[in-house]
Design an enzyme around this catalytic site. Structure first.
Site, PDB file in Angstrom:
ATOM      1  N   CYS A 134      27.081   8.125 -43.548  1.00 34.76           N
ATOM      2  CA  CYS A 134      27.042   9.421 -42.860  1.00 34.76           C
ATOM      3  C   CYS A 134      27.657  10.519 -43.713  1.00 34.76           C
ATOM      4  O   CYS A 134      27.857  11.629 -43.255  1.00 34.76           O
ATOM      5  CB  CYS A 134      27.706   9.346 -41.487  1.00 34.76           C
ATOM      6  SG  CYS A 134      29.477   9.060 -41.497  1.00 34.76           S
TER       7      CYS A 134
ATOM      8  N   CYS B 103      32.075  12.738 -41.120  1.00 34.00           N
ATOM      9  CA  CYS B 103      33.154  12.138 -40.332  1.00 34.00           C
ATOM     10  C   CYS B 103      34.481  12.835 -40.631  1.00 34.00           C
ATOM     11  O   CYS B 103      34.895  12.896 -41.782  1.00 34.00           O
ATOM     12  CB  CYS B 103      33.254  10.646 -40.666  1.00 34.00           C
ATOM     13  SG  CYS B 103      34.294   9.757 -39.526  1.00 34.00           S
TER      14      CYS B 103
ATOM     15  N   CYS C 143      27.228   6.032 -38.132  1.00 38.48           N
ATOM     16  CA  CYS C 143      26.136   6.261 -39.076  1.00 38.48           C
ATOM     17  C   CYS C 143      25.422   7.532 -38.634  1.00 38.48           C
ATOM     18  O   CYS C 143      25.838   8.168 -37.666  1.00 38.48           O
ATOM     19  CB  CYS C 143      25.212   5.050 -39.197  1.00 38.48           C
ATOM     20  SG  CYS C 143      24.255   4.633 -37.739  1.00 38.48           S
TER      21      CYS C 143
END
Length: 138
Positions: free
Chosen positions: A89, A93, A15
């Protein structure tokens, strides 16, 4: 005799701040999987400490995450994980072929009271139990 045991599955929870949702998810999976799964968590912009309300909510159910520290998300952590669970997020990523990705839509516990964080904690537990049953069937 060579060791033919398969390696343990590994899961990375990501996150933004690695201070609430991902720490609670990692705490649940560590608690429920008991060493059968390698558990990591990280954040795209880590906070300086784990959310104390998240720590308290987990303590209420017998899961101690007081020793955890927010960690920065690295390419190595993603590469080393079989399953990557993101929690708001966005595109921070990195994506690698052959990895399993899931995005869990969860409210951010930051700035929320214990009642709101308990609901998030309980939602995370249900998701972690489902994930556990998929990774370790039987």
């Amino acid at each position: 005799m060579p060791d033919t045991a398969p390696s343990k599955p590994s899961v990375l929870f990501v996150c933004v701040h690695n201070a609430g949702r991902s720490q609670m998810a990692a705490g649940w999976l560590t608690h429920l999987a008991a060493d059968r799964i390698e558990v990591r968590s990280a954040g795209s912009a880590p906070a300086d400490q784990v959310n104390p309300v998240a720590v308290e909510a987990m303590r209420e159910v017998g899961v101690d995450i007081t020793a955890e520290q927010p960690k920065v998300l690295t390419v190595d952590a993603v590469e080393a994980s079989d399953v990557v669970i993101t929690m708001g997020c966005g595109d921070a990523c990195p994506i690698f072929p052959g990895k399993r990705y899931e995005d869990w839509k969860l409210d951010d516990p930051a700035g929320r009271g214990i009642d709101a964080v308990r609901a998030i904690r309980d939602d995370i537990r249900l998701r972690v139990e489902k994930l556990l049953s998929e990774l370790l069937p039987g």
